[in-house]
Scaffold this motif. Structure first.
Motif, PDB file in Angstrom:
ATOM      1  N   THR A 169      30.427  -7.994   6.491  1.00 43.45           N
ATOM      2  CA  THR A 169      29.868  -7.189   7.563  1.00 43.45           C
ATOM      3  C   THR A 169      30.945  -6.175   7.887  1.00 43.45           C
ATOM      4  O   THR A 169      32.079  -6.548   8.190  1.00 43.45           O
ATOM      5  CB  THR A 169      29.587  -8.067   8.803  1.00 43.45           C
ATOM      6  N   TYR A 170      30.611  -4.903   7.774  1.00 45.67           N
ATOM      7  CA  TYR A 170      31.631  -3.887   7.985  1.00 45.67           C
ATOM      8  C   TYR A 170      31.033  -2.677   8.675  1.00 45.67           C
ATOM      9  O   TYR A 170      29.838  -2.463   8.658  1.00 45.67           O
ATOM     10  CB  TYR A 170      32.289  -3.481   6.665  1.00 45.67           C
ATOM     11  N   GLU A 171      31.905  -1.914   9.287  1.00 46.14           N
ATOM     12  CA  GLU A 171      31.519  -0.682   9.959  1.00 46.14           C
ATOM     13  C   GLU A 171      32.084   0.473   9.140  1.00 46.14           C
ATOM     14  O   GLU A 171      33.183   0.386   8.609  1.00 46.14           O
ATOM     15  CB  GLU A 171      32.100  -0.670  11.372  1.00 46.14           C
ATOM     16  N   VAL A 172      31.312   1.546   9.028  1.00 52.74           N
ATOM     17  CA  VAL A 172      31.739   2.726   8.279  1.00 52.74           C
ATOM     18  C   VAL A 172      31.593   3.961   9.152  1.00 52.74           C
ATOM     19  O   VAL A 172      30.584   4.118   9.828  1.00 52.74           O
ATOM     20  CB  VAL A 172      30.872   2.934   7.012  1.00 52.74           C
ATOM     21  N   ILE A 173      32.586   4.812   9.105  1.00 46.18           N
ATOM     22  CA  ILE A 173      32.478   6.152   9.690  1.00 46.18           C
ATOM     23  C   ILE A 173      32.586   7.128   8.525  1.00 46.18           C
ATOM     24  O   ILE A 173      33.579   7.103   7.778  1.00 46.18           O
ATOM     25  CB  ILE A 173      33.609   6.427  10.705  1.00 46.18           C
ATOM     26  N   GLU A 174      31.551   7.933   8.350  1.00 49.47           N
ATOM     27  CA  GLU A 174      31.569   8.971   7.314  1.00 49.47           C
ATOM     28  C   GLU A 174      32.228  10.195   7.943  1.00 49.47           C
ATOM     29  O   GLU A 174      31.616  10.901   8.747  1.00 49.47           O
ATOM     30  CB  GLU A 174      30.147   9.286   6.826  1.00 49.47           C
ATOM     31  N   LEU A 175      33.481  10.422   7.610  1.00 50.00           N
ATOM     32  CA  LEU A 175      34.262  11.471   8.267  1.00 50.00           C
ATOM     33  C   LEU A 175      33.676  12.861   8.055  1.00 50.00           C
ATOM     34  O   LEU A 175      33.823  13.736   8.909  1.00 50.00           O
ATOM     35  CB  LEU A 175      35.718  11.425   7.791  1.00 50.00           C
ATOM     36  N   ASP A 176      32.995  13.074   6.923  1.00 45.25           N
ATOM     37  CA  ASP A 176      32.407  14.390   6.660  1.00 45.25           C
ATOM     38  C   ASP A 176      31.132  14.629   7.467  1.00 45.25           C
ATOM     39  O   ASP A 176      30.643  15.752   7.521  1.00 45.25           O
ATOM     40  CB  ASP A 176      32.118  14.573   5.165  1.00 45.25           C
ATOM     41  N   GLN A 177      30.618  13.589   8.114  1.00 45.64           N
ATOM     42  CA  GLN A 177      29.387  13.714   8.903  1.00 45.64           C
ATOM     43  C   GLN A 177      29.629  13.485  10.385  1.00 45.64           C
ATOM     44  O   GLN A 177      28.694  13.459  11.175  1.00 45.64           O
ATOM     45  CB  GLN A 177      28.341  12.707   8.389  1.00 45.64           C
ATOM     46  N   ASP A 178      30.882  13.300  10.764  1.00 46.73           N
ATOM     47  CA  ASP A 178      31.240  13.016  12.150  1.00 46.73           C
ATOM     48  C   ASP A 178      31.891  14.251  12.756  1.00 46.73           C
ATOM     49  O   ASP A 178      32.741  14.876  12.121  1.00 46.73           O
ATOM     50  CB  ASP A 178      32.205  11.820  12.179  1.00 46.73           C
ATOM     51  N   ALA A 179      31.503  14.596  13.970  1.00 39.86           N
ATOM     52  CA  ALA A 179      32.048  15.782  14.629  1.00 39.86           C
ATOM     53  C   ALA A 179      33.570  15.733  14.745  1.00 39.86           C
ATOM     54  O   ALA A 179      34.237  16.756  14.676  1.00 39.86           O
ATOM     55  CB  ALA A 179      31.420  15.935  16.017  1.00 39.86           C
ATOM     56  N   GLU A 180      34.135  14.543  14.888  1.00 42.34           N
ATOM     57  CA  GLU A 180      35.583  14.382  15.012  1.00 42.34           C
ATOM     58  C   GLU A 180      36.239  13.962  13.698  1.00 42.34           C
ATOM     59  O   GLU A 180      37.407  13.573  13.684  1.00 42.34           O
ATOM     60  CB  GLU A 180      35.911  13.310  16.058  1.00 42.34           C
ATOM     61  N   GLY A 181      35.502  14.039  12.603  1.00 44.13           N
ATOM     62  CA  GLY A 181      35.978  13.520  11.321  1.00 44.13           C
ATOM     63  C   GLY A 181      37.333  14.045  10.887  1.00 44.13           C
ATOM     64  O   GLY A 181      38.205  13.271  10.491  1.00 44.13           O
ATOM     65  N   ALA A 182      37.530  15.358  10.954  1.00 43.31           N
ATOM     66  CA  ALA A 182      38.809  15.939  10.518  1.00 43.31           C
ATOM     67  C   ALA A 182      39.949  15.449  11.401  1.00 43.31           C
ATOM     68  O   ALA A 182      41.035  15.119  10.908  1.00 43.31           O
ATOM     69  CB  ALA A 182      38.722  17.456  10.528  1.00 43.31           C
ATOM     70  N   ALA A 183      39.704  15.387  12.701  1.00 44.43           N
ATOM     71  CA  ALA A 183      40.739  14.925  13.638  1.00 44.43           C
ATOM     72  C   ALA A 183      41.034  13.444  13.415  1.00 44.43           C
ATOM     73  O   ALA A 183      42.193  13.015  13.478  1.00 44.43           O
ATOM     74  CB  ALA A 183      40.303  15.173  15.075  1.00 44.43           C
ATOM     75  N   ILE A 184      40.014  12.650  13.134  1.00 42.72           N
ATOM     76  CA  ILE A 184      40.218  11.225  12.859  1.00 42.72           C
ATOM     77  C   ILE A 184      41.021  11.064  11.567  1.00 42.72           C
ATOM     78  O   ILE A 184      41.932  10.232  11.491  1.00 42.72           O
ATOM     79  CB  ILE A 184      38.865  10.473  12.783  1.00 42.72           C
ATOM     80  N   GLN A 185      40.714  11.867  10.553  1.00 42.66           N
ATOM     81  CA  GLN A 185      41.458  11.791   9.299  1.00 42.66           C
ATOM     82  C   GLN A 185      42.937  12.136   9.538  1.00 42.66           C
ATOM     83  O   GLN A 185      43.829  11.475   8.999  1.00 42.66           O
ATOM     84  CB  GLN A 185      40.841  12.701   8.248  1.00 42.66           C
ATOM     85  N   ASP A 186      43.192  13.143  10.365  1.00 37.60           N
ATOM     86  CA  ASP A 186      44.575  13.484  10.719  1.00 37.60           C
ATOM     87  C   ASP A 186      45.252  12.319  11.449  1.00 37.60           C
ATOM     88  O   ASP A 186      46.408  11.989  11.178  1.00 37.60           O
ATOM     89  CB  ASP A 186      44.615  14.726  11.615  1.00 37.60           C
ATOM     90  N   ALA A 187      44.525  11.699  12.371  1.00 35.70           N
ATOM     91  CA  ALA A 187      45.069  10.570  13.131  1.00 35.70           C
ATOM     92  C   ALA A 187      45.367   9.388  12.208  1.00 35.70           C
ATOM     93  O   ALA A 187      46.407   8.732  12.342  1.00 35.70           O
ATOM     94  CB  ALA A 187      44.087  10.150  14.226  1.00 35.70           C
ATOM     95  N   LEU A 188      44.481   9.127  11.259  1.00 35.27           N
ATOM     96  CA  LEU A 188      44.704   8.027  10.313  1.00 35.27           C
ATOM     97  C   LEU A 188      45.942   8.282   9.460  1.00 35.27           C
ATOM     98  O   LEU A 188      46.694   7.350   9.163  1.00 35.27           O
ATOM     99  CB  LEU A 188      43.479   7.832   9.420  1.00 35.27           C
ATOM    100  N   GLN A 189      46.153   9.542   9.074  1.00 34.85           N
ATOM    101  CA  GLN A 189      47.347   9.865   8.292  1.00 34.85           C
ATOM    102  C   GLN A 189      48.599   9.568   9.109  1.00 34.85           C
ATOM    103  O   GLN A 189      49.567   8.997   8.605  1.00 34.85           O
ATOM    104  CB  GLN A 189      47.336  11.328   7.852  1.00 34.85           C
ATOM    105  N   GLU A 190      48.549   9.914  10.386  1.00 39.24           N
ATOM    106  CA  GLU A 190      49.677   9.647  11.282  1.00 39.24           C
ATOM    107  C   GLU A 190      49.909   8.139  11.429  1.00 39.24           C
ATOM    108  O   GLU A 190      51.042   7.669  11.450  1.00 39.24           O
ATOM    109  CB  GLU A 190      49.344  10.271  12.644  1.00 39.24           C
ATOM    110  N   MET A 191      48.816   7.375  11.497  1.00 36.41           N
ATOM    111  CA  MET A 191      48.904   5.932  11.721  1.00 36.41           C
ATOM    112  C   MET A 191      49.297   5.152  10.465  1.00 36.41           C
ATOM    113  O   MET A 191      49.958   4.125  10.556  1.00 36.41           O
ATOM    114  CB  MET A 191      47.540   5.408  12.224  1.00 36.41           C
ATOM    115  N   THR A 192      48.851   5.629   9.292  1.00 39.01           N
ATOM    116  CA  THR A 192      48.973   4.824   8.068  1.00 39.01           C
ATOM    117  C   THR A 192      49.741   5.513   6.938  1.00 39.01           C
ATOM    118  O   THR A 192      49.959   4.896   5.898  1.00 39.01           O
ATOM    119  CB  THR A 192      47.579   4.472   7.513  1.00 39.01           C
ATOM    120  N   ASN A 193      50.070   6.780   7.112  1.00 39.67           N
ATOM    121  CA  ASN A 193      50.657   7.595   6.041  1.00 39.67           C
ATOM    122  C   ASN A 193      49.709   7.742   4.852  1.00 39.67           C
ATOM    123  O   ASN A 193      50.142   7.997   3.741  1.00 39.67           O
ATOM    124  CB  ASN A 193      52.005   7.027   5.571  1.00 39.67           C
TER     125      ASN A 193
END
Length: 103
Positions: free
Chosen positions: A41-65
């Motif tokens: 059972t998993y949750e998915v966020i499709e970053l290319d379809q989310d209004a905040e997708g680019a910002a979330i991707q930037d945040a993930l890079q900061e969090m996880t490299n």
């Protein structure tokens, strides 16, 4: 902390298995297929379809490299991408069971 980083962290905290994905990415498709095969059972966020997708991707890079997708978390632990997930395929059922549904 940025709103996108807070949202990403909340999603990771609230879901036993969290996948940050892009709908057109073949590696993301492979990850979701494997998780389905092991009954996760998993949750998915499709970053290319989310209004905040680019910002979330930037945040993930900061969090996880890691900037690439999929960006996978199990039990709030960063697993990595598709190749990392495939490498632990044999351990997945136990990890998924330990993660359990958070909802």
């Amino acid at each position: 902390m940025s709103a996108a980083k807070t949202r990403a962290q909340n999603l990771i905290d609230e879901n036993g298995v969290m996948v940050f994905s892009k709908s057109y990415c073949p590696y993301c498709t492979s990850t979701k297929k494997l998780l389905k095969e092991v009954g996760a059972t998993y949750e998915v966020i499709e970053l290319d379809q989310d209004a905040e997708g680019a910002a979330i991707q930037d945040a993930l890079q900061e969090m996880t490299n890691q900037r690439s997708v999929p960006n996978i978390f199990i039990s709030q632990k960063h697993i990595g991408g598709n190749s990392d997930l495939q490498a632990i395929k044999g351990k997945l059922p136990a990890l998924i069971q330990a993660a359990g549904p958070k909802a």
